[in-house]
Write an enzyme that holds these catalytic residues in place. Sequence first.
Site, PDB file in Angstrom:
ATOM      1  N   ARG A   1       0.835  -1.212   0.000  1.00 33.88           N
ATOM      2  CA  ARG A   1       0.000   0.000   0.000  1.00 33.88           C
ATOM      3  C   ARG A   1       0.867   1.258   0.000  1.00 33.88           C
ATOM      4  O   ARG A   1       0.750   2.110   0.859  1.00 33.88           O
ATOM      5  CB  ARG A   1      -0.976   0.006   1.168  1.00 33.88           C
ATOM      6  CG  ARG A   1      -2.047  -1.043   1.070  1.00 33.88           C
ATOM      7  CD  ARG A   1      -3.062  -1.035   2.219  1.00 33.88           C
ATOM      8  NE  ARG A   1      -3.241   0.221   2.914  1.00 33.88           N
ATOM      9  CZ  ARG A   1      -2.784   0.488   4.149  1.00 33.88           C
ATOM     10  NH1 ARG A   1      -2.107  -0.422   4.819  1.00 33.88           N
ATOM     11  NH2 ARG A   1      -3.007   1.657   4.706  1.00 33.88           N
TER      12      ARG A   1
ATOM     13  N   ALA B   1     -10.993   0.150  -0.515  1.00 27.35           N
ATOM     14  CA  ALA B   1     -10.533  -0.979   0.297  1.00 27.35           C
ATOM     15  C   ALA B   1      -9.023  -0.953   0.533  1.00 27.35           C
ATOM     16  O   ALA B   1      -8.535  -1.534   1.497  1.00 27.35           O
ATOM     17  CB  ALA B   1     -10.918  -2.298  -0.371  1.00 27.35           C
ATOM     18  N   TYR B   2      -8.271  -0.273  -0.316  1.00 29.17           N
ATOM     19  CA  TYR B   2      -6.817  -0.203  -0.150  1.00 29.17           C
ATOM     20  C   TYR B   2      -6.413   0.774   0.950  1.00 29.17           C
ATOM     21  O   TYR B   2      -5.319   0.683   1.493  1.00 29.17           O
ATOM     22  CB  TYR B   2      -6.124   0.264  -1.430  1.00 29.17           C
ATOM     23  CG  TYR B   2      -6.293  -0.594  -2.653  1.00 29.17           C
ATOM     24  CD1 TYR B   2      -6.817  -1.879  -2.594  1.00 29.17           C
ATOM     25  CD2 TYR B   2      -5.919  -0.112  -3.890  1.00 29.17           C
ATOM     26  CE1 TYR B   2      -6.962  -2.642  -3.732  1.00 29.17           C
ATOM     27  CE2 TYR B   2      -6.055  -0.872  -5.044  1.00 29.17           C
ATOM     28  CZ  TYR B   2      -6.579  -2.136  -4.950  1.00 29.17           C
ATOM     29  OH  TYR B   2      -6.719  -2.890  -6.080  1.00 29.17           O
ATOM     30  N   GLY B   3      -7.248   1.768   1.207  1.00 28.47           N
ATOM     31  CA  GLY B   3      -6.902   2.779   2.193  1.00 28.47           C
ATOM     32  C   GLY B   3      -5.876   3.778   1.682  1.00 28.47           C
ATOM     33  O   GLY B   3      -5.195   4.431   2.473  1.00 28.47           O
TER      34      GLY B   3
END
Length: 107
Positions: A25, A57-59
Amino acid sequence: MEYTTLGRTELRVSVAGLGCGGFSRLGLSAGKSEAHAIAIIHQAADLGVNLFDTAAAYGTEAVLGKAVKSLPRDRIVICTKAPFSARAGEVAPARHHRQSRQFAAPA
C-alpha cells in the site's frame, strides 16, 4: 514511457501504471510515512506513469489525492473500484453491471 488508448475512450494512459494497493500500500503497510507514499507517486509521475489504480478498500485514496493535487489534472488518470452491492460483504456478480452510480460515491 509508452502510452496506449484506454479501451474505447480517448484517454491516453501509460502502459505501466502504479497500483496503490497490494501488500505494501505504497509503503504504508510497512510503517512508512504518508510523505514517503507521496514521494513514490511523484517519482512514478516523473517517470511518465499517468495511470494510478486505487480503491477504498486499499486505504490509499486520500494519500493519492494529496499527491496528485500538485500535478496537472490532464497528466493523470485514476482508476478505482466500486462495490458490487450496497450491503457490505455481499457480492452479486451476475448483477454487478446493473448497480447504479450511487454505490460508487459516498452519500
